[in-house]
Design an enzyme around this catalytic site. Structure first.
Site, PDB file in Angstrom:
ATOM      1  N   ALA A  19      55.466  64.450  65.474  1.00  0.00           N
ATOM      2  CA  ALA A  19      56.914  64.664  65.522  1.00  0.00           C
ATOM      3  C   ALA A  19      57.633  63.556  64.758  1.00  0.00           C
ATOM      4  CB  ALA A  19      57.377  64.715  66.977  1.00  0.00           C
ATOM      5  N   ASP A 178      48.730  75.376  58.561  1.00  0.00           N
ATOM      6  CA  ASP A 178      47.712  74.655  57.816  1.00  0.00           C
ATOM      7  C   ASP A 178      48.536  73.944  56.752  1.00  0.00           C
ATOM      8  OD1 ASP A 178      45.926  73.720  55.956  1.00  0.00           O
ATOM      9  OD2 ASP A 178      44.500  75.321  56.331  1.00  0.00           O
ATOM     10  N   HIS A 179      48.796  72.647  56.960  1.00  0.00           N
ATOM     11  CA  HIS A 179      49.815  72.009  56.118  1.00  0.00           C
ATOM     12  C   HIS A 179      49.418  72.001  54.643  1.00  0.00           C
ATOM     13  CE1 HIS A 179      47.208  68.532  56.936  1.00  0.00           C
ATOM     14  NE2 HIS A 179      47.608  68.112  55.757  1.00  0.00           N
ATOM     15  N   HIS A 241      41.415  74.066  55.692  1.00  0.00           N
ATOM     16  CA  HIS A 241      41.963  73.785  54.361  1.00  0.00           C
ATOM     17  C   HIS A 241      41.096  74.360  53.223  1.00  0.00           C
ATOM     18  CE1 HIS A 241      44.314  71.247  56.836  1.00  0.00           C
ATOM     19  NE2 HIS A 241      43.499  70.212  56.849  1.00  0.00           N
TER      20      HIS A 241
HETATM   21  P1  NAP Z   1      50.086  62.578  69.983  1.00  0.00           P
HETATM   22  O1  NAP Z   1      50.747  61.497  69.214  1.00  0.00           O
HETATM   23  O2  NAP Z   1      48.994  62.225  70.944  1.00  0.00           O
HETATM   24  O3  NAP Z   1      51.215  63.338  70.791  1.00  0.00           O
HETATM   25  C1  NAP Z   1      50.959  64.180  71.881  1.00  0.00           C
HETATM   26  C2  NAP Z   1      52.273  64.550  72.539  1.00  0.00           C
HETATM   27  O4  NAP Z   1      52.027  65.381  73.656  1.00  0.00           O
HETATM   28  C3  NAP Z   1      53.055  63.351  73.035  1.00  0.00           C
HETATM   29  O5  NAP Z   1      54.406  63.570  72.743  1.00  0.00           O
HETATM   30  C4  NAP Z   1      52.809  63.389  74.558  1.00  0.00           C
HETATM   31  O6  NAP Z   1      53.872  62.742  75.164  1.00  0.00           O
HETATM   32  C5  NAP Z   1      52.768  64.886  74.780  1.00  0.00           C
HETATM   33  N1  NAP Z   1      52.065  65.296  75.997  1.00  0.00           N
HETATM   34  C6  NAP Z   1      50.777  65.057  76.339  1.00  0.00           C
HETATM   35  N2  NAP Z   1      50.474  65.646  77.508  1.00  0.00           N
HETATM   36  C7  NAP Z   1      51.607  66.287  77.916  1.00  0.00           C
HETATM   37  C8  NAP Z   1      51.939  67.091  79.045  1.00  0.00           C
HETATM   38  N3  NAP Z   1      51.056  67.376  80.014  1.00  0.00           N
HETATM   39  N4  NAP Z   1      53.179  67.603  79.109  1.00  0.00           N
HETATM   40  C9  NAP Z   1      54.095  67.342  78.161  1.00  0.00           C
HETATM   41  N5  NAP Z   1      53.847  66.597  77.066  1.00  0.00           N
HETATM   42  C10 NAP Z   1      52.612  66.067  76.950  1.00  0.00           C
HETATM   43  O7  NAP Z   1      49.493  63.714  69.050  1.00  0.00           O
HETATM   44  P2  NAP Z   1      49.935  64.067  67.541  1.00  0.00           P
HETATM   45  O8  NAP Z   1      49.171  63.203  66.605  1.00  0.00           O
HETATM   46  O9  NAP Z   1      51.410  64.084  67.438  1.00  0.00           O
HETATM   47  O10 NAP Z   1      49.331  65.524  67.381  1.00  0.00           O
HETATM   48  C11 NAP Z   1      49.942  66.668  67.947  1.00  0.00           C
HETATM   49  C12 NAP Z   1      49.233  67.922  67.427  1.00  0.00           C
HETATM   50  O11 NAP Z   1      49.368  67.970  66.038  1.00  0.00           O
HETATM   51  C13 NAP Z   1      47.727  67.982  67.696  1.00  0.00           C
HETATM   52  O12 NAP Z   1      47.370  69.321  67.864  1.00  0.00           O
HETATM   53  C14 NAP Z   1      47.122  67.444  66.409  1.00  0.00           C
HETATM   54  O13 NAP Z   1      45.813  67.928  66.198  1.00  0.00           O
HETATM   55  C15 NAP Z   1      48.088  68.046  65.404  1.00  0.00           C
HETATM   56  N6  NAP Z   1      48.150  67.317  64.130  1.00  0.00           N
HETATM   57  C16 NAP Z   1      48.633  66.033  64.076  1.00  0.00           C
HETATM   58  C17 NAP Z   1      48.713  65.392  62.865  1.00  0.00           C
HETATM   59  C18 NAP Z   1      49.291  64.000  62.744  1.00  0.00           C
HETATM   60  O14 NAP Z   1      49.477  63.556  61.607  1.00  0.00           O
HETATM   61  N7  NAP Z   1      49.578  63.312  63.827  1.00  0.00           N
HETATM   62  C19 NAP Z   1      48.301  66.051  61.691  1.00  0.00           C
HETATM   63  C20 NAP Z   1      47.811  67.349  61.781  1.00  0.00           C
HETATM   64  C21 NAP Z   1      47.759  67.976  63.015  1.00  0.00           C
HETATM   65  P3  NAP Z   1      53.855  62.109  76.636  1.00  0.00           P
HETATM   66  O15 NAP Z   1      52.673  61.199  76.692  1.00  0.00           O
HETATM   67  O16 NAP Z   1      55.175  61.396  76.731  1.00  0.00           O
HETATM   68  O17 NAP Z   1      53.763  63.246  77.556  1.00  0.00           O
END
Ligand code: NAP
Length: 493
Positions: A19, A178-179, A241
């Site tokens: 986000a 799929d970015h 990808h």
């Molecule tokens: P992250 O930083 O670990 O974020 C996970 C989010 O989920 C946090 O906002 C966490 O916040 C929330 N969360 C966890 N358990 C929760 C619950 N029970 N209820 C409500 N909120 C909850 O993960 P991310 O890197 O942003 O990745 C998110 C998704 O995007 C994943 O599927 C990942 O594979 C995909 N993705 C990420 C990237 C990247 O660049 N980061 C790239 C490609 C794909 P709280 O701890 O405050 O609840």
């Protein structure tokens, strides 16, 4: 006609890395360009107890490099609201519903709702179900769901997840990200093929000898070891990808450049990918894992020494192989691919090698003429090059290879839209061209599952390539045994 889009965005995982790094900057870019103006609002949700003010501060920080002025950033952030919410707690959805309705009225959002699931896939099913059961979906506007990868970890789990989501959302409301499909030059594959007769006329097994796709990363797993060790390069890169890029390269020309028509052709191409027998997997694929090395005085860890990685991990950080597409257009043409971490350079490119002329009429010491090669550079460089044979200046009839090249300038690349920005806009427009349909996901997992099962039955000697190389030597042999070699060799330059 106004280009303004009207919607309420609800971002699950609003405090997370994706986000902050991708979604808020992309929304701001759309705001700067006028696609988002007055009639939009964003609800960020996660378990953390944040106030609206704190959330807005986070949003403003995440767009720091892009802001026109502090006032503009504040104006943008004023559309953001935070709601603490545990996605497994059904009562929280009632609070979310109330807030959604309030914002819908305040910003005149016409019931348009876009739900972005930026969190662990294990929650996708429960969120979709609760959104429907708790009446967060509206009858008057659109309801669209954007889902991050990974979509399952094999065919069975993907099917189960899909069934859960489909209980609440129709296929045409689901946008599986799929970015790579949002990248400028990936989208350009269709322009190269369908806007240039000289290429489309030759885009088949009569003129193309082989196609090589490289998605190489120079970094290791960094802090993603925990996730990566359960995924590996096969699931992380090939299933999505690489197979998506192959489907764009291999599909038949669609009747129109629109989502339904393009998807139909991509699905047909994926369904024509040859499925190996388990005992054939080692003939077609090579896996690797990076070991430690020292580059320019810097000590690089091996994969097994990375944080959250098992010291005897069998997870592959590299995969290379050959994919065959058994249809009239591509029969006999290998699509080689390789992808890995801690390789020599970061770079994504596609090299299309054309067949040689039937007879070499030139004085090249009996050497065959080098093939013509069309290269599509996807990242970090964006552009094309075409290698042609020309006569060397001087006496005699020797040839030399000349490269015609166009690379977008750093300024154009910097100003080009970010993948997430394009994809969010596509979703607002209801255009699913650059998202993956369930049938594509299903075909990809069926292909990948065979490889995974064959590999899981064998223990391999890892690590087998040093950091900074282009993977294990066996990856070269995938091509040399067919009489080809990798066109892009950054490790040999
Ligand atoms: P992250 O930083 O670990 O974020 C996970 C989010 O989920 C946090 O906002 C966490 O916040 C929330 N969360 C966890 N358990 C929760 C619950 N029970 N209820 C409500 N909120 C909850 O993960 P991310 O890197 O942003 O990745 C998110 C998704 O995007 C994943 O599927 C990942 O594979 C995909 N993705 C990420 C990237 C990247 O660049 N980061 C790239 C490609 C794909 P709280 O701890 O405050 O609840």
């Amino acid at each position: 006609m106004s280009k303004e889009k009207i919607a309420l965005f609800t971002i699950f995982g609003g405090t997370g890395d994706l986000a902050k790094r991708k979604l808020y900057p992309s929304l701001y870019r759309l705001y700067k360009k006028g696609y988002l103006a007055e009639k939009f609002a964003v609800i960020g949700t996660a378990r953390r107890e944040w106030t609206d003010d704190y959330y807005r501060e986070i949003v403003v920080n995440s767009i720091q490099d892009l802001v026109e002025s502090p006032e503009h950033a504040q104006e943008f952030a004023s559309h953001f609201y935070y709601q603490s919410h545990n996605v497994t707690d059904i009562e929280h959805y009632d609070i979310l519903k109330l807030l959604s309705e309030t914002l819908d009225t305040r910003y005149q959002l016409e019931g348009n709702r876009l739900f972005y699931l930026a969190m662990s896939p294990k929650f996708f099913g429960v969120i979709s179900q609760n959104l429907k059961d708790c009446n967060l979906l509206t009858a008057e506007g659109f309801n669209r769901l954007i889902i991050e990868k990974p979509f399952g970890h094999d065919y069975e789990s993907a099917l189960e997840l899909n069934n859960q989501i489909r209980a609440s959302f129709e296929e045409n409301q689901i946008y599986r990200i799929d970015h790579y499909l949002g990248k400028e030059m990936v989208q350009n594959i269709s322009a190269v093929r369908f806007a240039n007769n000289m290429f489309e006329a030759m885009w088949n097994n009569r003129y193309i000898d082989n196609i090589q796709i490289t998605l190489s990363e120079s970094i290791g797993v960094e802090e993603r070891g925990g996730y990566y060790d359960t995924s590996g390069a096969l699931r992380d890169m090939l299933q999505n990808h690489i197979l998506q890029v192959i489907s764009l390269l291999a599909m038949e020309p669609p009747t129109r450049l629109q989502d339904k028509e393009i998807r139909t052709e991509k699905i047909k191409a994926l369904q024509a990918v040859r499925l190996f027998k388990p005992e054939e997997v080692s003939d077609y694929l090579v896996r690797g894992q990076y070991g430690p090395s020292s580059i320019s005085g810097e000590e690089l860890k091996g994969y097994r020494e990375e944080f959250n990685v098992a010291p005897d991990s069998q997870t592959e950080t590299f995969v290379a192989g050959k994919i065959m597409i058994d249809n009239f257009r591509w029969s006999g043409v290998p699509f080689y691919f390789r992808t890995g971490k801690r390789l020599t350079n970061k770079g994504t490119q596609i090299d299309i090698e054309f067949k040689n002329v039937p007879l070499n009429l030139f004085d090249n010491n009996d050497e065959p003429l080098p093939p013509n090669v069309l290269t599509i550079y996807i990242q970090p460089i964006e552009g094309f090059s075409l290698e042609l044979n020309t006569k060397k200046v001087g006496l005699g009839l020797e040839t030399e290879t000349l490269q015609l090249e166009h690379k977008h300038s750093a300024e154009t690349t910097a100003n080009s839209s970010e993948a997430y920005e394009k994809l969010i806009l596509d979703c607002l427009n209801g255009d699913s061209t650059n998202f993956t349909h369930w049938d594509e996901v299903a075909s990809s997992w069926k292909f990948v599952d065979i490889i995974r099962k064959a590999w899981d039955n064998e223990i391999v000697e890892f690590p087998n390539y040093p950091s900074g190389s282009m993977g294990p030597v066996e990856s070269d042999q995938v091509l040399t045994k067919d009489g080809f070699k990798w066109h892009w060799c950054p490790d040999k330059q």
